[in-house]
Enzyme design. Structure first.
Site, PDB file in Angstrom:
ATOM      1  N   SER A  40     -49.989  64.665  25.407  1.00 21.84           N
ATOM      2  CA  SER A  40     -50.048  63.218  25.203  1.00 21.84           C
ATOM      3  C   SER A  40     -48.664  62.577  25.169  1.00 21.84           C
ATOM      4  O   SER A  40     -48.529  61.363  25.289  1.00 21.84           O
ATOM      5  CB  SER A  40     -50.785  62.905  23.891  1.00 21.84           C
ATOM      6  OG  SER A  40     -50.042  63.364  22.770  1.00 21.84           O
ATOM      7  N   LYS A  53     -39.525  70.719  21.801  1.00 22.25           N
ATOM      8  CA  LYS A  53     -38.974  69.556  22.490  1.00 22.25           C
ATOM      9  C   LYS A  53     -37.473  69.694  22.727  1.00 22.25           C
ATOM     10  O   LYS A  53     -36.959  69.252  23.761  1.00 22.25           O
ATOM     11  CB  LYS A  53     -39.255  68.282  21.696  1.00 22.25           C
ATOM     12  CG  LYS A  53     -40.677  67.755  21.808  1.00 22.25           C
ATOM     13  CD  LYS A  53     -40.811  66.422  21.107  1.00 22.25           C
ATOM     14  CE  LYS A  53     -42.210  65.854  21.280  1.00 22.25           C
ATOM     15  NZ  LYS A  53     -42.362  64.556  20.593  1.00 22.25           N
ATOM     16  N   CYS A  97     -47.760  54.826  16.605  1.00 19.13           N
ATOM     17  CA  CYS A  97     -48.098  54.843  18.028  1.00 19.13           C
ATOM     18  C   CYS A  97     -49.259  55.787  18.303  1.00 19.13           C
ATOM     19  O   CYS A  97     -50.057  55.559  19.213  1.00 19.13           O
ATOM     20  CB  CYS A  97     -46.882  55.263  18.854  1.00 19.13           C
ATOM     21  SG  CYS A  97     -45.583  54.014  18.910  1.00 19.13           S
ATOM     22  N   CYS A 108     -60.917  57.166  10.122  1.00 21.06           N
ATOM     23  CA  CYS A 108     -60.074  56.362  11.007  1.00 21.06           C
ATOM     24  C   CYS A 108     -59.728  57.248  12.203  1.00 21.06           C
ATOM     25  O   CYS A 108     -60.575  58.004  12.674  1.00 21.06           O
ATOM     26  CB  CYS A 108     -58.836  55.849  10.271  1.00 21.06           C
ATOM     27  SG  CYS A 108     -57.757  57.142   9.635  1.00 21.06           S
TER      28      CYS A 108
END
Length: 373
Positions: free
Chosen positions: A70, A87, A190, A338
């Site tokens: 993603s 990363k 985000c 949520c």
């Protein structure tokens, strides 16, 4: 003494050498300079690419995460072959391919009050590419105490912001703009609200530009000026930020004397309260399949609900949840979810505070629900 330019440098940066205000001396300044980027995500990726391409000699990267698929929609340092890998390894491989002579310092760890000063101290400029409030407060505070310019950026869906916080240069700090830490879950991340993939490229590039201006000592540093970009309207506007005399960090009578304070320490405790009553997505499915007679409440936003919802749920966005508490029955079980479980945790706490007893938070939210077989 500034380092000399090699023949390779002169070829690589030939377009910089032509620019008044940069030229050979400016390029040598960049080669001798250093920038710390906190985060190699949406903002850190474009900022790191342009800083390395510009010839900044030393770049520090802080990020403990691995590449998720993603991420690829916006985090342009990373590619498909790096999914599941650190990363920092992905970022280093791409930056060294772009600029083989850049010196990279890799910090595969969280940026915390325990390590922030030691990590940040060697660098000339700090670029904040973080995505949570506690680490933004920490980035701001360590920059203040070390007297380093902090190049701030943030993004949300179609909107972005950028400025430079530097009280030692006469400008405000982040706390002048945001004095208090927002309640956990009050502002969706985000991951929860989404972001258009191009947006962080724009804001991260602006951050790189301001860092380069600071390193070269050219142009006007946007102290007290918050640049706001609206992608849907194709517009930029500037808001004035003023130094707050009552600021707890840089004001007339500061009360913060350390980077270890309630806002920065929240970075280690911003997850859900483990003592809240909860239910897993697997158990929720079993309950729904066996004839659940309670109420399942979704506290996300209407556009999130329209995109995907759990069958049988009713929508009460978190922003209006407290106003709707009295409309909920106290004699039925209430399950709340949520996207990931953080906003629903706030709603559960609100119900418990209001005297409700039969309330459960759905751990992992709809993200966990959608992963069920």
């Amino acid at each position: 003494m500034l380092p000399p330019l090699t023949a390779d440098d002169r070829e690589r940066y030939s377009r910089h050498l032509l620019i008044p205000g940069v030229g050979e001396e400016g390029q040598r300044k960049l080669k001798a300079s250093s920038v710390l980027l906190i985060g190699t995500g949406g903002l850190g990726c474009p900022a790191a690419l342009y800083l390395a391409a510009a010839g900044v000699g030393r770049i520090g990267l802080v990020d403990p995460d691995t590449v998720d698929r993603s991420n690829l929609q916006r985090q342009i340092l990373h590619g498909e072959s790096w999914v599941g890998k650190p990363k920092l390894e992905s970022a280093a491989a791409r930056l060294r391919e772009l600029s083989p002579h850049v010196h990279l310092d890799l910090y595969p760890e969280m940026f915390t009050p325990d390590n922030a000063e030691a990590i940040a101290r060697p660098y000339d400029v700090i670029v904040d590419g973080t995505d949570n409030f506690p680490t933004r407060f920490l980035s701001n505070d360590v920059s203040f105490f070390l007297k380093k310019p902090n190049v701030y950026g943030s993004i949300f869906r179609f909107d972005g912001q950028m400025t430079v916080f530097a009280p030692h240069l006469g400008g405000p700090c982040y706390r002048c703009m945001l004095p208090e830490l927002p309640a956990d879950g009050a502002v969706p991340s985000c991951n929860e609200a989404g972001v258009l993939g191009v947006l962080p490229g724009i804001i991260g590039s602006l951050q790189a530009m301001e860092a380069i201006k600071l390193l070269l000592g050219i142009g006007e540093v946007p102290l007290g000026k918050l640049t706001c970009y609206d992608a849907l309207c194709s517009s930029f506007r500037t808001l004035t930020l003023r130094c707050d005399p009552a600021c707890k960090l840089c004001g007339d009578h500061p009360s913060i004397d350390s980077i270890r304070n309630p806002e920065t320490l929240a970075s280690t405790s911003c997850s859900m309260n483990p003592e809240l009553p909860a239910i897993s997505a697997e158990e929720l499915k079993r309950r729904l399949d066996s004839g659940f007679e309670g109420i399942l409440v979704d506290v996300r936003e209407p556009d999130e609900y329209a995109a995907a919802s759990i069958p049988g749920s009713c929508l009460i966005p978190l922003g209006s949840f407290d106003d709707s508490i009295n409309e909920l029955p106290r004699d039925r079980e209430i399950l709340i979810h949520c996207k990931s479980g953080r906003r629903s945790a706030r709603a559960v706490q609100s119900l418990l505070d209001a005297g409700f007893s039969n309330v459960l938070n759905v751990t992992g939210g709809i993200d966990a629900w959608q992963k069920l077989p």
